[in-house]
Write a protein that holds these residues in place. Structure first.
Motif, PDB file in Angstrom:
ATOM      1  N   CYS A 277       0.742   4.348  12.534  1.00  0.00           N
ATOM      2  CA  CYS A 277       1.285   3.387  11.986  1.00  0.00           C
ATOM      3  C   CYS A 277       1.941   2.565  12.728  1.00  0.00           C
ATOM      4  O   CYS A 277       2.796   2.904  13.861  1.00  0.00           O
ATOM      5  CB  CYS A 277       2.699   4.196  11.042  1.00  0.00           C
TER       6      CYS A 277
ATOM      7  N   TRP B 207      -2.810  16.384   5.076  1.00  0.00           N
ATOM      8  CA  TRP B 207      -3.940  15.829   5.819  1.00  0.00           C
ATOM      9  C   TRP B 207      -4.318  16.735   7.219  1.00  0.00           C
ATOM     10  O   TRP B 207      -5.321  16.805   7.598  1.00  0.00           O
ATOM     11  CB  TRP B 207      -3.151  14.437   6.617  1.00  0.00           C
TER      12      TRP B 207
ATOM     13  N   LYS C 146      -4.300   9.253  13.385  1.00  0.00           N
ATOM     14  CA  LYS C 146      -3.547   8.086  12.439  1.00  0.00           C
ATOM     15  C   LYS C 146      -2.551   7.456  13.135  1.00  0.00           C
ATOM     16  O   LYS C 146      -1.787   7.806  13.675  1.00  0.00           O
ATOM     17  CB  LYS C 146      -3.340   8.559  11.266  1.00  0.00           C
TER      18      LYS C 146
ATOM     19  N   GLY D 158      -4.758   9.644   4.057  1.00  0.00           N
ATOM     20  CA  GLY D 158      -5.290   8.308   4.589  1.00  0.00           C
ATOM     21  C   GLY D 158      -5.666   8.479   5.998  1.00  0.00           C
ATOM     22  O   GLY D 158      -5.380   9.568   6.728  1.00  0.00           O
ATOM     23  N   ASN D 159      -6.582   7.377   6.629  1.00  0.00           N
ATOM     24  CA  ASN D 159      -6.986   7.492   7.821  1.00  0.00           C
ATOM     25  C   ASN D 159      -6.570   6.024   8.604  1.00  0.00           C
ATOM     26  O   ASN D 159      -6.320   5.277   7.955  1.00  0.00           O
ATOM     27  CB  ASN D 159      -8.620   7.978   8.142  1.00  0.00           C
TER      28      ASN D 159
ATOM     29  N   PHE E 132       2.558   4.343   0.929  1.00  0.00           N
ATOM     30  CA  PHE E 132       2.768   4.992   2.189  1.00  0.00           C
ATOM     31  C   PHE E 132       2.496   6.510   2.152  1.00  0.00           C
ATOM     32  O   PHE E 132       1.752   7.096   2.886  1.00  0.00           O
ATOM     33  CB  PHE E 132       4.024   4.694   2.834  1.00  0.00           C
TER      34      PHE E 132
ATOM     35  N   ASP F 172       0.528   8.229   0.144  1.00  0.00           N
ATOM     36  CA  ASP F 172      -0.951   8.613  -0.137  1.00  0.00           C
ATOM     37  C   ASP F 172      -1.686   8.505   1.383  1.00  0.00           C
ATOM     38  O   ASP F 172      -2.258   9.194   1.752  1.00  0.00           O
ATOM     39  CB  ASP F 172      -1.656   7.647  -0.928  1.00  0.00           C
ATOM     40  N   TRP F 173      -1.243   7.506   2.425  1.00  0.00           N
ATOM     41  CA  TRP F 173      -1.878   7.238   3.541  1.00  0.00           C
ATOM     42  C   TRP F 173      -1.347   8.531   4.394  1.00  0.00           C
ATOM     43  O   TRP F 173      -2.079   8.916   5.313  1.00  0.00           O
ATOM     44  CB  TRP F 173      -1.286   6.056   4.001  1.00  0.00           C
TER      45      TRP F 173
ATOM     46  N   TYR G 273      -1.788   2.112   9.494  1.00  0.00           N
ATOM     47  CA  TYR G 273      -0.988   1.471   8.319  1.00  0.00           C
ATOM     48  C   TYR G 273      -0.191   0.407   9.179  1.00  0.00           C
ATOM     49  O   TYR G 273       0.625   0.781  10.246  1.00  0.00           O
ATOM     50  CB  TYR G 273      -0.308   2.758   7.791  1.00  0.00           C
TER      51      TYR G 273
ATOM     52  N   CYS H 202      -0.338  12.068  14.563  1.00  0.00           N
ATOM     53  CA  CYS H 202      -0.035  10.827  13.732  1.00  0.00           C
ATOM     54  C   CYS H 202       1.020   9.933  14.996  1.00  0.00           C
ATOM     55  O   CYS H 202       1.873  10.766  15.429  1.00  0.00           O
ATOM     56  CB  CYS H 202       0.676  11.209  12.725  1.00  0.00           C
TER      57      CYS H 202
ATOM     58  N   SER I 295       0.806  -1.020  -0.032  1.00  0.00           N
ATOM     59  CA  SER I 295      -0.034  -0.016   0.168  1.00  0.00           C
ATOM     60  C   SER I 295       0.808   1.310   0.010  1.00  0.00           C
ATOM     61  O   SER I 295       1.904   1.351   0.527  1.00  0.00           O
ATOM     62  CB  SER I 295      -0.823   0.091   1.284  1.00  0.00           C
TER      63      SER I 295
ATOM     64  N   PRO J 279      -4.288  -0.550   5.043  1.00  0.00           N
ATOM     65  CA  PRO J 279      -3.158  -0.603   4.173  1.00  0.00           C
ATOM     66  C   PRO J 279      -1.674  -1.058   4.993  1.00  0.00           C
ATOM     67  O   PRO J 279      -1.790  -1.086   6.021  1.00  0.00           O
ATOM     68  CB  PRO J 279      -2.914   0.894   3.736  1.00  0.00           C
TER      69      PRO J 279
END
Length: 612
Positions: free
Chosen positions: A440, A317, A438, A283-284, A276, A278-279, A287, A405, A274, A457
């Motif tokens: 990771c 974002w 979000k 993204g939300n 990364f 873009d996330w 990941y 994040c 996926s 993702p």
């Protein structure tokens, strides 16, 4: 005597006359009671006609703007223009006819009766004109739909929207900033009012009970920056623990130019993963970075957390809102705080509030109240438990005006009481439901994580690091001056050495680093290419076997019991650090002696690997 057919016809005529007479009197009564001198049917016709006339005039005006005298246009545009003109003309005609069917103010019964007869006689005429008008309306709708369906027309609309996108974005950003400013002002007013109420209550309590200790002169902490900072620092100090950043600092930095691919679009040659970037940008949720032991997950997480590109990609974002970034690295061999959910939350909360101290009073209102009324400069005995910390992060979820994040590494190193990681995956899944947060996460590909993050993702790290491993080996081995001499003597075997390292590694970056270190020792010993290949092939191809090889082959048998004791003592010391941090040296010493006697065994060299 009339024949039956004539009698039936006469009876029908009489019925029609009676029905028409009834309609006349009914309409007369309706006209006399109407507020504007018209029947309900006439009013309905008038409302519909005036509405259609207004719409046709607007459409005709927009069409006129597009027409230029002397220029020929397509049949569709000409037809639409004529329809607008015809609709307008017919609408005016019917409105003029409807005006004649209204009675004037003060009209007598005779005039009302005449107007009722005209209204009934005009029914067919009005219905016919209304039908024509409805036909015009349907034709206009068809022309508008056909025009909108044409690609050029739709493309012009889309192009116009794109051209004004910056205007829309600016307007939205301006509104967001205005709302954020209002939120901050409101919060400031609430805090000030709260402080005034607190002072009033404390003053009243002090008058009723002089023995109760309260701040002298009920001093407003917000008017004293030094007192404000002291209260904030005491709360932050209570969240901190000695090993809070230890694991992060121990993780190796990424080798030059490795992991740069994470910010690029997925390569078709790689296995699917996926995007990364873009996330980060839009993204939300979660990941998930997964990979086998030693594949470089922690190094990648440290790389992502500390890279300026990460912050840059998060900006779209977060938009105009404040951006907060924090990280935590689990470590099962560390202290209890380094492998527990409480330690995770304390660490993340400390990092977030250290950068944004203004949030302390908002997310920790009870602790803030305790500190602001405390007369002591020392931090109170504040014990953080899971319930308290979970409530704090629940407040973060509901806060507006900020984006968060989080980067959490080595989820599989979390030490859960019931040996089930489902509780921590549920915690993160629930936290990431907030549009403002979000996360990771990284871990080994255990089933519990695969089930929890199946729809998120993700990427599998060992599938994507072959080029990074090749670059690392080239820099460390191929670029070595000794290797340059060996390549001149035996170029084919020199090249195969690098290829064999990459092939055996199977994405395990840590294994490669250990192998490279062993080969560099071979360079120091002036090994030939054949010697280096033999050294490589003698090493176990997996990490566990490699560690066993290092320990048992490099520690002589006579020293293994001593090595076991040393490892166990270190383990005991790590478990007792909390008392050292709190300054309780007596308890620290007692615990070391107690735990040493309880855990250290003389015949434990066989489990040396488990201790490490």
């Amino acid at each position: 005597m009339l024949d039956p057919l004539t009698a039936f016809s006469l009876a029908g005529t009489i019925v029609q006359f009676v029905d028409f007479s009834c309609k006349i009197f009914s309409t007369s009564r309706e006209l006399s009671q109407s507020s504007n001198g018209a029947s309900e049917e006439v009013n309905n016709h008038e409302v519909i006609t005036r509405d259609l006339l207004s719409l046709s005039e607007k459409l005709e005006a927009s069409v006129e703007e597009c027409f230029v005298d002397g220029v020929s246009y397509g049949g569709g545009d000409e037809a639409l223009k004529k329809l607008c003109e015809g609709c307008g003309s017919l609408s005016k005609k019917i409105l003029k006819r409807l005006d004649k069917l209204k009675i004037q103010d003060g009209a007598g019964k005779r005039e009302t009766l005449k107007q009722a007869i005209r209204t009934l006689w005009s029914h067919n005429e009005l219905s016919e004109i209304a039908a024509q008008l409805a036909g015009y309306q349907r034709q206009m709708e068809i022309h508008v739909l056909v025009a909108f369906n044409q690609s050029d027309f739709a493309n012009k609309i889309a192009a116009g929207l794109l051209e004004n996108r910056s205007v829309f974005d600016s307007a939205i950003d301006a509104q967001t900033l205005e709302i954020t400013a209002l939120h901050k002002d409101t919060r400031s007013l609430i805090i000030q009012e709260h402080e005034r109420t607190r002072i009033a209550v404390l003053t009243a309590v002090g008058k009723m009970s002089p023995g109760i200790v309260h701040p002298s002169n009920s001093e407003n902490i917000y008017q004293r920056p030094d007192l404000l900072q002291q209260a904030q620092d005491r709360i932050l100090h209570s969240l901190q623990f000695p090993s809070i950043s230890e694991r992060y600092e121990q993780v190796s930095h990424a080798h030059a130019a490795t992991f740069d691919w994470i910010f690029e679009n997925p390569n078709d040659e790689d296995r699917p993963w996926s995007n990364f970037s873009d996330w980060l940008q839009s993204g939300n949720g979660i990941y998930w970075i997964n990979g086998k032991a030693g594949s470089g997950k922690s190094t990648l997480m440290k790389y992502l957390y500390g890279h300026s590109r990460t912050i840059e990609l998060l900006k779209p974002w977060s938009g105009p809102l404040a951006l907060h970034v924090a990280a935590f690295f689990f470590w099962s061999s560390g202290t209890s705080e380094q492998k527990s959910l409480v330690g995770l939350l304390r660490s993340l909360l400390y990092e977030l509030l250290l950068k944004h101290k203004d949030l302390i009073s908002t997310v920790l209102p009870e602790q803030w109240m305790e500190e602001t009324i405390s007369s002591s400069d020392e931090p109170g005995d504040r014990r953080w438990n899971l319930d308290k910390l979970a409530k704090v992060f629940h407040r973060f979820r509901s806060l507006s005006g900020l984006k968060i994040c989080l980067f959490v590494d080595w989820l599989d190193e979390y030490e859960c009481p019931d040996k089930n990681h489902a509780n921590i995956t549920s915690f993160f899944a629930d936290l990431a439901k907030s549009p403002s947060i979000k996360i990771c996460l990284s871990s080994r590909p255990w089933l519990v994580f695969e089930d929890a993050f199946r729809s998120a993702p993700s990427l599998r790290l060992q599938d994507l690091t072959s080029r990074d491993i090749t670059r690392y080996v080239d820099d460390k081995i191929s670029g070595h001056e000794r290797m340059a001499d060996l390549r001149r003597i035996n170029p084919e075997d020199a090249e195969s050495l690098v290829q064999e390292i990459v092939a055996i590694a199977s994405g395990a970056f840590l294994w490669v680093m250990l192998v490279v270190k062993s080969l560099l020792n071979g360079f120091t010993n002036r090994d030939r290419i054949a010697d280096l290949l033999e050294r490589l092939r003698a090493l176990p191809p997996d990490l566990e076997g490699f560690y066993e090889h290092m320990l048992l082959n490099h520690i002589q048998p006579m020293y293994r019991d001593q090595a076991s004791h040393i490892f166990q003592i270190i383990s005991v010391l790590q478990s007792c650090w909390r008392w050292m941090w709190l300054g309780d040296f007596a308890t620290f010493g007692i615990e070391i002696i107690r735990r040493t006697r309880a855990t250290i065994r003389p015949d434990t060299h066989r489990s040396l690997l488990e201790q490490v």
